[in-house]
Each structure stands twice: as structure tokens, then as C-alpha cells.
Design a protein around this motif. Structure first.
Motif, PDB file in Angstrom:
ATOM      1  N   THR A   1     -67.676 -14.902   5.545  1.00 31.17           N
ATOM      2  CA  THR A   1     -67.948 -13.803   6.470  1.00 31.17           C
ATOM      3  C   THR A   1     -66.651 -13.139   6.911  1.00 31.17           C
ATOM      4  OG1 THR A   1     -69.908 -14.972   7.294  1.00 31.17           O
ATOM      5  CG2 THR A   1     -69.021 -13.240   8.699  1.00 31.17           C
TER       6      THR A   1
ATOM      7  N   ARG B   1     -69.767 -12.666   1.687  1.00 33.50           N
ATOM      8  CA  ARG B   1     -71.174 -12.283   1.571  1.00 33.50           C
ATOM      9  C   ARG B   1     -71.680 -11.502   2.784  1.00 33.50           C
ATOM     10  NH1 ARG B   1     -69.475 -13.373  -2.524  1.00 33.50           N
ATOM     11  NH2 ARG B   1     -70.177 -14.865  -4.058  1.00 33.50           N
ATOM     12  N   TYR B   2     -70.927 -11.546   3.889  1.00 30.49           N
ATOM     13  CA  TYR B   2     -71.370 -10.895   5.123  1.00 30.49           C
ATOM     14  C   TYR B   2     -70.223 -10.193   5.826  1.00 30.49           C
ATOM     15  CZ  TYR B   2     -75.112 -14.265   4.357  1.00 30.49           C
ATOM     16  OH  TYR B   2     -76.117 -15.010   3.788  1.00 30.49           O
TER      17      TYR B   2
ATOM     18  N   GLY C   1     -74.012  -8.291   2.970  1.00 30.89           N
ATOM     19  CA  GLY C   1     -74.832  -7.867   4.096  1.00 30.89           C
ATOM     20  C   GLY C   1     -73.953  -7.432   5.254  1.00 30.89           C
ATOM     21  N   SER C   2     -74.487  -6.550   6.082  1.00 31.24           N
ATOM     22  CA  SER C   2     -73.712  -6.092   7.245  1.00 31.24           C
ATOM     23  C   SER C   2     -74.579  -6.097   8.495  1.00 31.24           C
ATOM     24  CB  SER C   2     -73.132  -4.690   6.999  1.00 31.24           C
ATOM     25  OG  SER C   2     -74.141  -3.777   6.667  1.00 31.24           O
TER      26      SER C   2
ATOM     27  N   TYR D   1     -73.717 -15.083  14.655  1.00 30.39           N
ATOM     28  CA  TYR D   1     -74.154 -14.696  13.309  1.00 30.39           C
ATOM     29  C   TYR D   1     -73.369 -15.440  12.242  1.00 30.39           C
ATOM     30  CZ  TYR D   1     -77.426 -10.877  14.278  1.00 30.39           C
ATOM     31  OH  TYR D   1     -78.512 -10.138  14.662  1.00 30.39           O
TER      32      TYR D   1
ATOM     33  N   PHE E   1     -74.949 -17.696   9.311  1.00 30.88           N
ATOM     34  CA  PHE E   1     -74.709 -17.456   7.890  1.00 30.88           C
ATOM     35  C   PHE E   1     -74.123 -18.692   7.211  1.00 30.88           C
ATOM     36  CE2 PHE E   1     -74.043 -12.725   9.088  1.00 30.88           C
ATOM     37  CZ  PHE E   1     -75.414 -12.516   9.073  1.00 30.88           C
TER      38      PHE E   1
END
Length: 140
Positions: free
Chosen positions: A55, A89-90, A118-119, A131, A135
């Protein structure tokens, strides 16, 4: 928390417990040039290549730098496109209080071409950490 860089405009850290890179814009970046902005963002990518975080947390609260359309394209092609190949990934974005700065960043993510990252937009760092923890748990 490992400090990767601390410049006039930004502080970049890696949090091993969250497997997350956190970059925090400092106040006073309104007059930053495009090249200075690009240099700071390239530094973020170097950190991502080093630590390969799951992340990225972008702390934009103190930023009042607006990303104009040409710079939005560069950010999408050069920075966001580099996230997934380097393990990310985020992206969690703690939004700026400055309306124009916030809007310009939201536009970047609305137009992003890298759909595998993803955002999430949040309003506090605590929310971002929540978050990131979620994740991390989902990835294990």
C-alpha cells in the motif's frame, strides 16, 4: 517506521508493520515547479522499488500544489503505472484541505489507466492506517 527521505517538500517513510509507504507533503509547496514535483514523485517510486509495499499512503493534507492536466498525464503514465509492477496494490489518499489541490488529485485517479491498483480517498491518517491494516490482512 523507516525514514526513506526528508526534503523541503516531502517526507517519505516505510512502515514495515503495515507493509506501506507513506509520503507526506509539507506545507509551502504551492510554488513548487513541475520539475521539483516530478523529482519528489520519482523519489517515491525509488522507495517503492526498494521496499515493494502493498500500500501507498499519500498524506496530502498540508499540500496546496495543484496538478495541472499535463502533469496529471505524466503522473498517470510515469508514477501510477509504476505501482503495480513494483508490488503495490492499493493507494490511499488523505485529501488536502485545499479544494483545487484535492480536485486535481481526484482527477488523476478518475483518469488512471492502471486498474490493478485500487484507490481510496479518506480524510484522516488514522482512517488511512485502518485501510492499510485491512488490505494487509486480506493479502495474507
Amino acid at each position: 517506521m523507516i525514514t526513506y527521505a526528508d526534503t523541503d517538500y516531502m517526507r517519505i517513510e516505510f512502515d514495515k508493520s503495515l507493509n506501506a509507504m507513506i509520503y507526506r507533503w509539507k506545507s509551502g509547496n504551492h510554488g513548487m515547479s513541475d520539475e521539483e514535483y516530478k523529482t519528489e514523485m520519482r523519489r517515491c517510486i525509488e522507495c517503492i522499488k526498494t521496499y515493494r509495499p502493498l500500500t501507498v499512503i499519500a498524506y496530502m493534507v498540508d499540500s496546496n500544489f495543484s496538478i495541472h492536466p499535463a502533469l496529471q498525464d505524466w503522473l498517470n503514465k510515469e508514477i501510477i503505472a509504476s505501482l503495480f509492477p513494483n508490488g503495490c496494490r492499493y493507494a490511499i489518499l488523505v485529501e488536502s484541505a485545499d479544494f483545487i489541490a484535492r480536485l486535481s488529485l481526484e482527477q488523476v485517479f478518475a483518469d488512471k489507466t492502471e486498474e490493478r491498483v485500487g484507490s481510496v480517498f479518506v480524510s484522516t491518517l488514522e482512517e488511512a492506517y485502518g485501510y492499510a491494516q485491512k488490505f494487509l490482512g486480506e493479502s495474507q
